[in-house]
Design an enzyme around this catalytic site. Structure first.
Site: not given
Ligand code: TYM
Length: 338
Positions: A114, A200, A203
């Site tokens: 990032k 991947k 968003k």
């Molecule tokens: P975020 O908002 O990017 O994504 C949310 C969840 O979706 C999953 N994900 C995917 N899984 C498979 N293929 C993809 N292309 C894909 N894109 C996203 C992510 O793995 C995630 O599970 N840092 C985290 C949010 C967070 C969090 C936490 C998660 C903050 N605190 C504590 C678990 C526990 C994030 O940015 O996810």
């Protein structure tokens, strides 16, 4: 069991989020036994680690709440809230900053991705982001954290922080923190972009053609699938035949995840067929899976007050669960809280 997971309220929910994480949240919620709990949250505090527009963040927080409910997260059975309404997340992050090591954070691939070439210009929040994520799960004594593959490294860091804190500040028989286990779905661990099978689905990809959004109209879904990048070969009958064919593998994996089958099973049906046959079948499956979710999503968005109320109620419940662990953390560190 205590299940905890979060999603950033930036952009709209896409198929990668749904298949990689949210569908698992809903399934875990639905199979919970008495005495277990699920906490799901909007990671709005994480969202300020990148440049953002405050009005958009506010709107996206409510939209993502609607999206989660539409995907089957039931605010009566799960605790659904946003971080900003539970100050214990930010407090816990600071307390854990004393335990997290610079070297550990320097190894985080998400920060490298990032911040790109502009490390000096990246926010401090982007660097310490994984410590907040550790706080998110440790605060609630999470036992299981359903996420996609891309979050695994952050979860390992949360375990390292918990372990070091317990070692450094707690008697052996009274650790403050539980070590959480990630739960990663095998067929949908990493859903890739429709334009590039090595990136991947995300968003933040500037091309909307790279992802299927929950809010996409069925015509849009069909168009995106038909335009998805592929190669000229027909599908193989065996999994090994997908080696070196990232785009083909991705589409088959999506089909498998949507229909709750294995990749091998899907290939047994479609092996030998070209994308002219497979893509429309995949598009139909997506449309049928997403249709009820999109309908619920649009209906929920019409009542913003109800969404506010869901978050307020969830936050009150989350604050109560967080408090004893927060108190124990202050205490273990020798901080006088009053
Ligand atoms: P975020 O908002 O990017 O994504 C949310 C969840 O979706 C999953 N994900 C995917 N899984 C498979 N293929 C993809 N292309 C894909 N894109 C996203 C992510 O793995 C995630 O599970 N840092 C985290 C949010 C967070 C969090 C936490 C998660 C903050 N605190 C504590 C678990 C526990 C994030 O940015 O996810």
């Amino acid at each position: 069991m205590r299940i905890v997971s979060g999603i950033q309220p930036t952009g709209s929910l896409h198929l990668g989020n749904y298949l990689g994480a949210i569908r698992n949240w809903a399934r875990m919620q639905d199979s919970m036994e008495q005495g277990s709990e699920c906490l799901f949250f909007l990671a709005d505090l994480h969202a300020i680690s990148m440049p953002h527009d405050p009005a958009e963040l506010r709107a996206a927080t409510l939209e993502m709440t609607a999206a989660l409910v539409a995907c089957g997260i039931d605010p009566n059975r799960s605790i659904l809230f946003n971080q900003a309404q539970v100050p214990a997340h930010a407090e816990m992050q600071w307390l854990l900053n004393g335990t997290a090591r610079m070297g550990w954070l320097n190894r985080m691939t998400q920060f490298k991705d990032k911040s790109g070439k502009n490390r000096e210009g990246a926010s401090v929040a982007l660097f310490t982001y994984p410590v907040l994520q550790a706080a998110d799960v440790l605060l609630y004594q999470a036992t299981h954290v359903p996420v996609g593959e891309d979050q695994k490294q952050h979860l390992e860091l949360a375990r390292d922080i918990a372990q070091k804190f317990n070692n450094d500040f707690c008697p052996d028989d009274a650790p403050v923190f539980t070590l959480p286990d990630p739960i990663i779905p095998p067929e949908a661990a990493r859903i890739m972009s429709l334009r590039d099978g090595t990136m991947k689905m995300s968003k933040s990809d500037p091309s909307d053609m790279s992802r299927i959004n929950l809010s996409d109209h069925p015509d849009e879904v069909m168009k995106k699938v038909k335009k998805a990048k592929t190669d000229p070969e027909p599908l193989p009958s065996e999994v090994e035949g997908l080696a070196g064919r990232a785009e083909a593998l991705n589409l088959v994996a999506i089909y498998a995840a949507l229909s709750d089958r294995t990749v091998a099973d899907v290939l047994a049906e479609y092996g030998g067929q070209g994308f002219g046959v497979f893509k429309p079948a995949l598009g139909e499956l997506m449309v049928e899976t997403l249709r009820p979710i999109t309908e619920r999503f649009n209906a929920l968005l019409r009542d913003r007050e109800a969404l506010d109320a869901i978050l307020a109620r969830g936050a009150a419940r989350a604050r109560a669960i967080a408090e004893p662990t927060l108190a124990a953390t202050y205490e273990a560190l020798g901080l006088v809280r009053g």
